[in-house]
Design an enzyme around this catalytic site. Structure first.
Site, PDB file in Angstrom:
ATOM      1  N   LYS A  50      -3.008   8.527   2.400  1.00  0.00           N
ATOM      2  CA  LYS A  50      -4.200   8.858   3.397  1.00  0.00           C
ATOM      3  C   LYS A  50      -3.635   9.055   5.207  1.00  0.00           C
ATOM      4  CE  LYS A  50      -7.175   5.871   0.306  1.00  0.00           C
ATOM      5  NZ  LYS A  50      -7.635   7.521  -0.019  1.00  0.00           N
ATOM      6  N   TYR A  76       1.183  -1.125   0.404  1.00  0.00           N
ATOM      7  CA  TYR A  76       0.098   0.092  -0.332  1.00  0.00           C
ATOM      8  C   TYR A  76       0.689   1.145   0.016  1.00  0.00           C
ATOM      9  CZ  TYR A  76      -4.411   2.117   0.731  1.00  0.00           C
ATOM     10  OH  TYR A  76      -5.146   3.257  -0.078  1.00  0.00           O
TER      11      TYR A  76
HETATM   12  P1  NAD Z   1     -12.428   3.485  -8.521  1.00  0.00           P
HETATM   13  O1  NAD Z   1     -10.454   3.148  -9.759  1.00  0.00           O
HETATM   14  O2  NAD Z   1     -13.237   2.814  -8.953  1.00  0.00           O
HETATM   15  O3  NAD Z   1     -12.105   4.640  -8.148  1.00  0.00           O
HETATM   16  C1  NAD Z   1     -11.119   5.914  -7.663  1.00  0.00           C
HETATM   17  C2  NAD Z   1     -11.500   6.814  -8.558  1.00  0.00           C
HETATM   18  O4  NAD Z   1     -10.334   8.199  -8.666  1.00  0.00           O
HETATM   19  C3  NAD Z   1     -11.810   6.541  -9.790  1.00  0.00           C
HETATM   20  O5  NAD Z   1     -12.884   7.125 -10.466  1.00  0.00           O
HETATM   21  C4  NAD Z   1     -10.662   7.401 -10.523  1.00  0.00           C
HETATM   22  O6  NAD Z   1     -11.447   7.909 -12.320  1.00  0.00           O
HETATM   23  C5  NAD Z   1     -10.710   8.162 -10.014  1.00  0.00           C
HETATM   24  N1  NAD Z   1      -9.137   9.313 -10.316  1.00  0.00           N
HETATM   25  C6  NAD Z   1      -7.986   8.962 -10.588  1.00  0.00           C
HETATM   26  N2  NAD Z   1      -6.832   9.656 -11.198  1.00  0.00           N
HETATM   27  C7  NAD Z   1      -8.279  11.308 -10.837  1.00  0.00           C
HETATM   28  C8  NAD Z   1      -7.582  12.405 -11.095  1.00  0.00           C
HETATM   29  N3  NAD Z   1      -6.193  13.090 -11.399  1.00  0.00           N
HETATM   30  N4  NAD Z   1      -8.806  13.237 -11.113  1.00  0.00           N
HETATM   31  C9  NAD Z   1     -10.289  13.126 -10.448  1.00  0.00           C
HETATM   32  N5  NAD Z   1     -10.168  11.215 -10.419  1.00  0.00           N
HETATM   33  C10 NAD Z   1      -8.926  10.683 -11.043  1.00  0.00           C
HETATM   34  O7  NAD Z   1     -11.995   2.597  -6.555  1.00  0.00           O
HETATM   35  P2  NAD Z   1     -12.528   3.043  -5.065  1.00  0.00           P
HETATM   36  O8  NAD Z   1     -12.016   1.809  -5.293  1.00  0.00           O
HETATM   37  O9  NAD Z   1     -14.022   2.898  -6.123  1.00  0.00           O
HETATM   38  O10 NAD Z   1     -11.625   4.263  -4.467  1.00  0.00           O
HETATM   39  C11 NAD Z   1     -13.188   5.315  -4.456  1.00  0.00           C
HETATM   40  C12 NAD Z   1     -11.283   5.569  -3.102  1.00  0.00           C
HETATM   41  O11 NAD Z   1     -11.662   4.957  -2.132  1.00  0.00           O
HETATM   42  C13 NAD Z   1     -10.271   6.239  -2.997  1.00  0.00           C
HETATM   43  O12 NAD Z   1     -10.061   7.161  -2.481  1.00  0.00           O
HETATM   44  C14 NAD Z   1     -10.103   4.958  -2.588  1.00  0.00           C
HETATM   45  O13 NAD Z   1      -8.470   5.242  -1.931  1.00  0.00           O
HETATM   46  C15 NAD Z   1     -10.533   4.629  -1.465  1.00  0.00           C
HETATM   47  N6  NAD Z   1     -10.237   3.130  -0.543  1.00  0.00           N
HETATM   48  C16 NAD Z   1     -10.805   1.995  -1.499  1.00  0.00           C
HETATM   49  C17 NAD Z   1     -10.528   0.279  -0.947  1.00  0.00           C
HETATM   50  C18 NAD Z   1     -10.999  -0.286  -1.600  1.00  0.00           C
HETATM   51  O14 NAD Z   1     -10.416  -1.737  -1.190  1.00  0.00           O
HETATM   52  N7  NAD Z   1     -11.517   0.163  -3.208  1.00  0.00           N
HETATM   53  C19 NAD Z   1     -10.892   0.632   0.351  1.00  0.00           C
HETATM   54  C20 NAD Z   1     -10.917   1.360   1.134  1.00  0.00           C
HETATM   55  C21 NAD Z   1     -10.513   3.362   0.449  1.00  0.00           C
HETATM   56  O1  0WE Z   2      -6.722   3.356  -2.237  1.00  0.00           O
HETATM   57  C1  0WE Z   2      -7.286   1.869  -2.844  1.00  0.00           C
HETATM   58  C2  0WE Z   2      -6.064   1.679  -3.653  1.00  0.00           C
HETATM   59  C3  0WE Z   2      -5.929   3.050  -4.238  1.00  0.00           C
HETATM   60  C4  0WE Z   2      -4.910   3.275  -5.310  1.00  0.00           C
HETATM   61  C5  0WE Z   2      -5.021   1.748  -6.375  1.00  0.00           C
HETATM   62  C6  0WE Z   2      -4.082   1.866  -7.666  1.00  0.00           C
HETATM   63  C7  0WE Z   2      -3.714   0.788  -8.127  1.00  0.00           C
HETATM   64  C8  0WE Z   2      -3.392   1.268  -9.752  1.00  0.00           C
HETATM   65  C9  0WE Z   2      -4.168   4.146  -5.991  1.00  0.00           C
HETATM   66  N1  0WE Z   2      -3.829   4.421  -7.660  1.00  0.00           N
HETATM   67  C10 0WE Z   2      -3.459   3.625  -7.714  1.00  0.00           C
HETATM   68  N2  0WE Z   2      -2.493   3.158  -9.345  1.00  0.00           N
HETATM   69  C11 0WE Z   2      -2.442   2.217  -9.824  1.00  0.00           C
HETATM   70  O2  0WE Z   2      -1.305   2.634 -10.916  1.00  0.00           O
HETATM   71  N3  0WE Z   2      -7.294   0.871  -1.678  1.00  0.00           N
HETATM   72  C12 0WE Z   2      -7.300   1.117  -0.333  1.00  0.00           C
HETATM   73  C13 0WE Z   2      -7.512  -0.227  -2.627  1.00  0.00           C
HETATM   74  C14 0WE Z   2      -6.135  -0.977  -2.257  1.00  0.00           C
HETATM   75  O3  0WE Z   2      -4.842  -0.954  -2.852  1.00  0.00           O
HETATM   76  C15 0WE Z   2      -4.154  -1.944  -1.902  1.00  0.00           C
HETATM   77  C16 0WE Z   2      -4.101  -2.189  -1.076  1.00  0.00           C
HETATM   78  C17 0WE Z   2      -5.849  -1.718  -0.897  1.00  0.00           C
HETATM   79  C18 0WE Z   2      -6.747  -2.108  -0.531  1.00  0.00           C
HETATM   80  C19 0WE Z   2      -2.606  -1.843  -2.711  1.00  0.00           C
HETATM   81  C20 0WE Z   2      -1.245  -2.977  -1.568  1.00  0.00           C
HETATM   82  C21 0WE Z   2      -2.741  -3.435  -0.322  1.00  0.00           C
HETATM   83  C22 0WE Z   2      -3.613  -3.386  -0.370  1.00  0.00           C
END
Ligand code: NAD
Ligand code: 0WE
Length: 258
Positions: A164, A157
């Site tokens: 974060k 991560y």
């Molecule tokens: P997702 O990929 O669907 O959403 C991430 C979004 O960020 C995408 O819509 C992407 O277009 C947008 N993004 C990236 N660069 C950008 C830019 N320059 N301008 C505008 N938008 C941009 O994935 P998600 O899991 O729904 O992630 C949404 C949020 O939730 C993120 O902040 C992620 O860190 C957080 N989150 C995700 C998880 C998980 O496990 N999936 C857990 C906790 C928190």
């Molecule tokens: O916030 C996130 C993911 C955010 C994210 C994911 C990517 C993948 C593709 C940000 N940048 C990128 N760039 C890319 O090119 N999460 C909370 C989901 C997540 O991501 C991980 C996790 C978890 C959970 C990455 C490593 C380990 C755990």
């Protein structure tokens, strides 16, 4: 379900149907809100337009959160159409892929800069842009999405954990600044969910399994469960809550070991 009828909301972070922000958009629309959705690039525009077409009278606008002008133009377009704003969801994050596979100590200055710019500063810039719109409504609610990797080390991560941690701190400073305007700023810390942002993360399946094995509820969480908590934080039901990071993770964060 809390009532959002008559309200207007802005949702940044929808990429596809699995996006957490899309689940929040659907729940907010079901609660009666009228929404503006954004897309960050032409590549994702069609995706977002197709999803938005399933909502009632949505506004769809471009916004790369790494660009101050696009944030300003977004706020102006939302204000012109909605005449103010009641809530805003920030669900954008990005770190260069190489930073999520090498040891954290290898993080380049450029990857660090990009991760903190797109994932953290963007909340500050977006918030500043929507404040005047929310003042027109006598207040508002801003929500961002975070992960426990801010506090604990999860393999790979890496710089996203640092981003974060800064995001959660930003929530507290923004809440302090904007509380006197009745604008609340909160975060949901979601458990791991398989979305686009989780695709290509090596070891993601084992992270999901750890939630099933160790979380008090012995399961992971899904987008709908995060969205239901989000609607509470966006609504008047949470009117006394600001600066908070609400854990929506099946209780995983309380577990210390064994
Ligand atoms: P997702 O990929 O669907 O959403 C991430 C979004 O960020 C995408 O819509 C992407 O277009 C947008 N993004 C990236 N660069 C950008 C830019 N320059 N301008 C505008 N938008 C941009 O994935 P998600 O899991 O729904 O992630 C949404 C949020 O939730 C993120 O902040 C992620 O860190 C957080 N989150 C995700 C998880 C998980 O496990 N999936 C857990 C906790 C928190
Ligand atoms: O916030 C996130 C993911 C955010 C994210 C994911 C990517 C993948 C593709 C940000 N940048 C990128 N760039 C890319 O090119 N999460 C909370 C989901 C997540 O991501 C991980 C996790 C978890 C959970 C990455 C490593 C380990 C755990």
């Amino acid at each position: 379900m809390p009532d959002l009828s008559g309200t207007h909301g802005l949702i940044v972070g929808v990429a596809n149907k699995r996006s957490i922000s899309w689940a929040i958009a659907q729940a907010a629309a079901a609660a009666g809100a009228r929404l503006a959705l954004t897309y960050p690039s032409e590549r994702l525009e069609e995706n977002v337009r197709e999803l938005a077409a399933t909502l009632d009278n949505p506004l769809v606008l471009p916004c790369d959160v790494g660009n101050d002008q696009q944030i300003a133009d977004l706020a102006a377009a939302v204000d012109a159409e909605f005449g103010g704003l009641d809530f805003c969801v920030h669900g954008a994050s990005f770190a260069p892929a190489d930073a999520l596979k090498s040891p954290f100590v290898e993080t380049s200055r450029e990857s660090f800069r990009i991760a903190l710019d797109i994932s953290t500063y963007s909340l500050v810039g977006l918030t500043r842009a929507v404040v005047p719109l929310m003042e027109k409504r006598g207040g508002g609610s801003i929500l961002t999405l975070t992960y426990l990797g801010s506090d604990r080390v999860f393999t790979n991560y890496n710089v996203m954990g640092v981003a974060k941690a800064a995001l959660e701190s930003s929530v507290r400073y923004l809440a302090s600044d904007l509380g006197p305007k009745n604008i609340r700023v909160n975060a949901i810390s979601a458990g791991a969910i398989r979305t686009l942002a989780a695709s290509g993360i090596s070891g993601f399946s084992s992270i999901l399994q750890v939630y099933r094995d160790k979380a008090p509820l012995r399961r992971g969480v899904d987008q709908k469960e995060v969205a239901d908590a989000a609607i509470f934080l966006l609504s008047q039901d949470s009117r006394a809550i600001t600066g908070e990071v609400m854990m929506v993770d099946a209780g995983f964060h309380v577990i210390g070991g064994v």
